[in-house]
Design an enzyme around this catalytic site. Structure first.
Site, short mmCIF file in Angstrom:
data_model
loop_
_atom_site.label_atom_id
_atom_site.label_comp_id
_atom_site.label_asym_id
_atom_site.label_seq_id
_atom_site.Cartn_x
_atom_site.Cartn_y
_atom_site.Cartn_z
N ASP A 1 -2.71 -10.95 -11.01
CA ASP A 1 -4.16 -10.72 -10.91
C ASP A 1 -4.41 -9.20 -10.86
O ASP A 1 -5.38 -8.73 -10.26
CB ASP A 1 -4.76 -11.42 -9.68
CG ASP A 1 -6.29 -11.55 -9.75
OD1 ASP A 1 -6.86 -11.28 -10.82
OD2 ASP A 1 -6.90 -11.91 -8.74
N HIS B 1 -1.12 -9.06 0.58
CA HIS B 1 -2.48 -8.78 1.06
C HIS B 1 -3.39 -10.00 0.87
O HIS B 1 -4.24 -10.29 1.70
CB HIS B 1 -3.10 -7.59 0.33
CG HIS B 1 -2.34 -6.32 0.49
ND1 HIS B 1 -2.18 -5.70 1.71
CD2 HIS B 1 -1.66 -5.56 -0.40
CE1 HIS B 1 -1.44 -4.60 1.56
NE2 HIS B 1 -1.12 -4.51 0.28
N ASN C 1 -7.49 -18.11 -2.48
CA ASN C 1 -8.53 -17.09 -2.65
C ASN C 1 -9.68 -17.63 -3.47
O ASN C 1 -9.48 -18.29 -4.48
CB ASN C 1 -7.94 -15.84 -3.31
CG ASN C 1 -6.88 -15.17 -2.44
OD1 ASN C 1 -5.70 -15.09 -2.80
ND2 ASN C 1 -7.27 -14.74 -1.26
N ALA D 1 -14.42 -11.04 -6.39
CA ALA D 1 -14.81 -9.73 -6.93
C ALA D 1 -15.36 -9.84 -8.34
O ALA D 1 -15.43 -8.85 -9.06
CB ALA D 1 -13.63 -8.79 -6.90
#
Ligand SMILES: [Zn+2]
Length: 371
Positions: free
Chosen positions: A265, A242, A211, A130
């Site tokens: 995060d 998640h 991730n 992101a």
């Protein structure tokens, strides 16, 4: 002035029913009779990766840093590394100056801020997650500016970028932790990079393991394989349930029992109500405990570390082990020798929690700041 708290205190050797005497430091830990319903007393949490919370973001500057730090303090974080995001370089420098101002002011009602985590812009444009697409190469000129500011203590870096190895060595020599992340590197690219950092005495970690990096398979170990097979490398992980599946979290912990830490995060929207928020200039949509960009990409988390503790216990960890991932291991990684566990001589950064692991009180350097 000496103060005391009583409860099940987590010292280096495990839980003891004790009276903890402290001023700014822990003075003594004296065993007492067991008491039913005695609270848990744990070392304060250390978050090495946190963008924001409570409506504020590191990129907002000093006022934002103060606000997000206060928000996370109320969730048990007593040491925090405000984390930047990929943005035009001048925005990043402004944000780092904000972190530096707050660190130097050393506000007594905030967590300790040893420095900043620079996440981006030296990352792969193909593994942005992101992060906005303002990536840069780590040139000598930019690194010199960073070193002069002397506030970055941890950097997320993609090893395959041109100049990344030289940059990592320069920063590692200045004591900055090198965290591999937002990368499309292969195992074969990661290994010599790690060695180069260690050759100059640096410490290596992995940013939000699993991730924004390639996965592990039999013939292609990838970045995850490099992280799990290297026993001395640290790794941070977002366990909001998640970003990472419980089984992947447990597998990582089995591979790295003393080198895995939990981070938030967290972004600006953490602690706020559902709806729209912002991350690095992008619109973020908040619902059902998740933050996403318009295209569905997970955009940071809404996690606080007290919830990460409860998630880890729910995943089957003992409270002692869960606490280690939130305090002792990040302290070891960042070289914070004065904290991470509750024994005489350490900073009096500690938390009082009830039987349900809900936070009741928070102390920073012996000052009660929450509760
Ligand atoms: Zn990231």
């Amino acid at each position: 002035m000496t103060q005391v708290v009583r409860g099940r205190v987590l010292g280096k050797a495990g839980f003891v029913f004790a009276e903890l005497g402290f001023d700014a430091q822990i003075l003594n830990l004296d065993p007492v009779m067991q008491e039913k319903d005695a609270p848990y007393i744990l070392p304060g949490f250390i978050d090495t990766h946190v963008h924001g919370g409570g409506g504020a973001d590191t990129m907002d500057g000093a006022e934002g840093v103060k606000k997000l730090a206060r928000f996370h303090l109320e969730h048990g974080t007593t040491t925090l590394y405000p984390t930047t995001i990929t943005n035009p370089w001048s925005n990043i420098i402004d944000a780092l100056n904000g972190v530096k101002q707050v660190k130097e002011a050393a506000f007594s009602e905030l967590p300790d801020i040893p420095g900043a985590h620079l996440e981006g812009p030296f990352i792969s444009p193909q593994r942005l997650g992101a992060q906005p697409p303002n990536t840069l190469l780590p040139t000598t000129e930019l690194l010199r500016e960073l070193l002069e500011l002397d506030i970055t203590r941890l950097i997320t870096l993609a090893p395959e970028l041109e100049g990344a190895t030289a940059a990592a060595q320069l920063l590692a020599k200045a004591g900055v932790r090198i965290s591999i992340g937002h990368t499309k590197a292969s195992y074969e690219e990661v290994e010599p990079f790690i060695q180069a950092v260690r050759d100059v005495g640096g410490k290596v970690g992995f940013t939000h393991l699993f991730n924004a990096m390639g996965g592990l398979s039999g013939r292609e170990p990838g970045v995850v394989g490099a992280a799990l097979s290297d026993i001395d490398a640290f790794a941070e992980l977002i366990f909001d349930t998640h970003h990472v599946h419980r089984a992947s979290f447990l597998a990582a912990l089995a591979a790295k029992p003393d080198h895995l830490s939990l981070i938030t995060d967290a972004i600006r929207a953490c602690g706020m109500s559902d709806g729209q928020s912002e991350l690095g200039g992008q619109t973020v949509f908040i619902s059902e405990g998740q933050a996403k960009l318009a295209d569905g990409t997970l955009a940071g988390s809404l996690l606080s570390l007290d919830q990460a503790l409860r998630n880890a216990v729910e995943a089957g960890l003992s409270l002692r082990k869960a606490s280690q991932l939130l305090s002792q291991t990040p302290a070891n990684y960042m070289g914070l020798k004065d904290r991470g566990h509750l024994d005489p001589g350490k900073r009096a950064d500690f938390l009082v929690l009830n039987q349900d692991l809900q936070l009741q009180e928070v102390y920073v350097a012996g000052r009660k700041v929450v509760g």
